[in-house]
Scaffold this motif. Structure first.
Motif, PDB file in Angstrom:
ATOM      1  N   PRO A  62     102.097  71.318  53.326  1.00 47.05           N
ATOM      2  CA  PRO A  62     103.080  72.363  53.037  1.00 47.05           C
ATOM      3  C   PRO A  62     103.915  72.731  54.264  1.00 47.05           C
ATOM      4  N   GLY A  63     105.214  72.826  54.062  1.00 47.10           N
ATOM      5  CA  GLY A  63     106.132  73.149  55.144  1.00 47.10           C
ATOM      6  C   GLY A  63     106.920  71.952  55.633  1.00 47.10           C
ATOM      7  N   GLN A  64     106.449  70.751  55.338  1.00 48.82           N
ATOM      8  CA  GLN A  64     107.168  69.555  55.747  1.00 48.82           C
ATOM      9  C   GLN A  64     108.332  69.269  54.801  1.00 48.82           C
ATOM     10  N   PHE A  65     109.228  68.392  55.229  1.00 51.26           N
ATOM     11  CA  PHE A  65     110.412  68.083  54.446  1.00 51.26           C
ATOM     12  C   PHE A  65     110.648  66.583  54.372  1.00 51.26           C
ATOM     13  N   VAL A  66     111.504  66.187  53.454  1.00 51.47           N
ATOM     14  CA  VAL A  66     111.937  64.799  53.334  1.00 51.47           C
ATOM     15  C   VAL A  66     113.451  64.737  53.482  1.00 51.47           C
TER      16      VAL A  66
ATOM     17  N   LYS B  42      95.326  93.317  57.411  1.00 49.55           N
ATOM     18  CA  LYS B  42      94.215  92.666  56.708  1.00 49.55           C
ATOM     19  C   LYS B  42      94.408  91.165  56.518  1.00 49.55           C
ATOM     20  N   TYR B  43      95.590  90.659  56.839  1.00 48.40           N
ATOM     21  CA  TYR B  43      95.856  89.229  56.649  1.00 48.40           C
ATOM     22  C   TYR B  43      95.604  88.445  57.930  1.00 48.40           C
ATOM     23  N   SER B  44      95.018  87.267  57.779  1.00 51.38           N
ATOM     24  CA  SER B  44      94.798  86.417  58.951  1.00 51.38           C
ATOM     25  C   SER B  44      96.047  85.616  59.309  1.00 51.38           C
ATOM     26  N   ARG B  45      96.926  85.425  58.336  1.00 54.10           N
ATOM     27  CA  ARG B  45      98.169  84.690  58.586  1.00 54.10           C
ATOM     28  C   ARG B  45      99.251  85.218  57.646  1.00 54.10           C
ATOM     29  N   ILE B  46     100.475  85.333  58.170  1.00 61.35           N
ATOM     30  CA  ILE B  46     101.628  85.756  57.391  1.00 61.35           C
ATOM     31  C   ILE B  46     102.678  84.658  57.473  1.00 61.35           C
ATOM     32  N   TYR B  47     103.079  84.150  56.329  1.00 61.72           N
ATOM     33  CA  TYR B  47     104.039  83.038  56.275  1.00 61.72           C
ATOM     34  C   TYR B  47     105.342  83.519  55.647  1.00 61.72           C
ATOM     35  N   ALA B  48     106.475  83.008  56.143  1.00 62.68           N
ATOM     36  CA  ALA B  48     107.757  83.426  55.584  1.00 62.68           C
ATOM     37  C   ALA B  48     108.765  82.284  55.577  1.00 62.68           C
ATOM     38  N   CYS B  49     109.561  82.246  54.514  1.00 66.31           N
ATOM     39  CA  CYS B  49     110.666  81.293  54.426  1.00 66.31           C
ATOM     40  C   CYS B  49     111.787  81.940  53.618  1.00 66.31           C
ATOM     41  N   GLY B  50     112.993  81.860  54.146  1.00 68.13           N
ATOM     42  CA  GLY B  50     114.151  82.440  53.472  1.00 68.13           C
ATOM     43  C   GLY B  50     115.362  82.350  54.375  1.00 68.13           C
ATOM     44  N   GLY B  51     116.406  83.076  54.024  1.00 67.61           N
ATOM     45  CA  GLY B  51     117.615  83.078  54.823  1.00 67.61           C
ATOM     46  C   GLY B  51     117.396  83.680  56.200  1.00 67.61           C
ATOM     47  N   GLU B  52     118.301  83.368  57.127  1.00 65.93           N
ATOM     48  CA  GLU B  52     118.136  83.849  58.497  1.00 65.93           C
ATOM     49  C   GLU B  52     118.186  85.372  58.591  1.00 65.93           C
ATOM     50  N   GLY B  53     119.017  86.003  57.763  1.00 63.39           N
ATOM     51  CA  GLY B  53     119.078  87.460  57.776  1.00 63.39           C
ATOM     52  C   GLY B  53     117.744  88.079  57.403  1.00 63.39           C
TER      53      GLY B  53
ATOM     54  N   SER C 223     109.373  79.448  58.481  1.00 63.52           N
ATOM     55  CA  SER C 223     109.986  78.149  58.196  1.00 63.52           C
ATOM     56  C   SER C 223     111.497  78.323  58.231  1.00 63.52           C
ATOM     57  N   LEU C 224     112.155  77.577  59.125  1.00 61.60           N
ATOM     58  CA  LEU C 224     113.599  77.708  59.305  1.00 61.60           C
ATOM     59  C   LEU C 224     114.363  76.622  58.553  1.00 61.60           C
TER      60      LEU C 224
ATOM     61  N   ASP D 239     110.397  70.098  66.208  1.00 56.96           N
ATOM     62  CA  ASP D 239     109.605  71.209  66.722  1.00 56.96           C
ATOM     63  C   ASP D 239     109.209  72.148  65.583  1.00 56.96           C
ATOM     64  N   GLY D 240     109.919  72.089  64.488  1.00 55.79           N
ATOM     65  CA  GLY D 240     109.660  72.878  63.279  1.00 55.79           C
ATOM     66  C   GLY D 240     109.478  71.922  62.121  1.00 55.79           C
ATOM     67  N   PRO D 241     109.892  72.284  60.914  1.00 59.81           N
ATOM     68  CA  PRO D 241     110.643  73.501  60.597  1.00 59.81           C
ATOM     69  C   PRO D 241     109.799  74.773  60.613  1.00 59.81           C
ATOM     70  N   VAL D 242     108.463  74.611  60.717  1.00 54.68           N
ATOM     71  CA  VAL D 242     107.587  75.784  60.794  1.00 54.68           C
ATOM     72  C   VAL D 242     107.326  76.112  62.263  1.00 54.68           C
ATOM     73  N   PHE D 243     107.625  77.357  62.632  1.00 55.39           N
ATOM     74  CA  PHE D 243     107.441  77.820  64.008  1.00 55.39           C
ATOM     75  C   PHE D 243     106.552  79.060  64.033  1.00 55.39           C
ATOM     76  N   PRO D 244     105.762  79.249  65.089  1.00 54.60           N
ATOM     77  CA  PRO D 244     105.127  80.549  65.284  1.00 54.60           C
ATOM     78  C   PRO D 244     106.257  81.576  65.462  1.00 54.60           C
ATOM     79  N   ALA D 245     106.167  82.705  64.780  1.00 48.55           N
ATOM     80  CA  ALA D 245     107.240  83.691  64.845  1.00 48.55           C
ATOM     81  C   ALA D 245     107.476  84.178  66.271  1.00 48.55           C
ATOM     82  N   THR D 246     106.465  84.142  67.102  1.00 49.91           N
ATOM     83  CA  THR D 246     106.594  84.639  68.477  1.00 49.91           C
ATOM     84  C   THR D 246     107.539  83.807  69.328  1.00 49.91           C
ATOM     85  N   VAL D 247     107.800  82.549  68.963  1.00 51.78           N
ATOM     86  CA  VAL D 247     108.671  81.701  69.780  1.00 51.78           C
ATOM     87  C   VAL D 247     110.096  81.664  69.268  1.00 51.78           C
TER      88      VAL D 247
END
Length: 246
Positions: free
Chosen positions: A42-46, A176-187, A208-209, A234-242
């Motif tokens: 999940p998160g990879q692309f073609v 309470k979550y161990s991981r938070i994932y997000a994908c959507g527009g840049e705004g 995911s950018l 380097d992505g499309p999935v990045f740690p939000a901190t970077v």
């Protein structure tokens, strides 16, 4: 029946296959199922090639599908595609999402595509998963019956909470979550970045950018972001901190 071709360097594999099934969700969105299963996470692309059109990057919505929104000439043609249509595929490419045992998934618009793949993957691994999914209007929402724990937002208030996904995120106990994932527009991601940072949970988040890509393998430089990283490799999935400023 698909044909697999390997280039002279052996570093790239191109699949020529046919569409096994096409699901038309609404006027602008369709899911295209391939006649093969792509080895992926999940998160990879073609990179998808439709004869007569340019090759474009698309996130996988399952190991054998992409979900497409009509925004340009190629995607408009794909949304109207039919079973049996021949296409070319390269991939899967890019870094995927990392696993977790208690997850919050946040999807805005067509960002739901890779998140459906992630949701199904995490559930199969036994994780607890909650979804937040936002669209402009009720008619734009898809796959609502596919998610057990789901909060919906619509900008016009025709379904769920009125507003963006941020309205639902602010109601969550993010600790309470161990991981938070997000994908959507840049705004959406920029606003979410601020919310998560203020809540002290940015270190738990992966974004995911989306970027225009011509090669998908880090050569052309068309997908470089402000910090110099390439979305395709380097992505499309990045740690939000970077991420910083998009």
């Amino acid at each position: 029946m698909q044909t697999k071709l390997i280039n002279l360097s052996g570093s790239l594999t191109v699949y020529f296959t046919k569409l096994k099934k096409v699901v038309r969700h609404n006027k602008k969105v369709s899911t295209l199922y391939f006649d093969l299963r792509i080895t992926s996470y999940p998160g990879q692309f073609v990179m998808l090639y439709l004869p007569g059109y340019e090759e474009i990057p698309l996130s996988l919505s399952s190991p054998n599908s992409v979900t497409v929104k009509a925004v340009g000439e190629t995607t408009q043609a794909l949304v109207k595609a039919h079973e049996g249509l021949s296409i070319g595929l390269r991939g899967a490419f890019g870094n995927p999402f990392s696993p977790s045992d208690k997850a919050l998934i946040i999807a805005g618009g067509i960002g739901i595509a890779p998140m459906k793949y992630l949701y199904e993957f995490l559930k199969k691994c036994g994780a607890e998963v909650r979804m937040i999914y936002g669209e402009k209007s009720k008619e734009d929402l898809i796959w609502l019956d596919e998610f057990e724990e789901l909060a919906i937002t619509t900008e016009d208030g025709t379904a769920g909470i009125k507003g963006t996904v941020l309205e639902a995120v602010k109601k969550e106990d993010l600790s309470k979550y161990s991981r938070i994932y997000a994908c959507g527009g840049e705004g959406m991601l920029e606003a979410l970045y601020i919310v998560l940072k203020k809540a002290g949970v940015l270190h738990k988040a992966e974004f995911s950018l989306e970027r225009y890509m011509r090669c998908g393998i880090g050569v052309c430089g068309s997908c470089v972001i402000e910090n110099g990283m390439r979305v395709c490799t380097d992505g499309p999935v990045f740690p939000a901190t970077v991420i910083g400023n998009l």
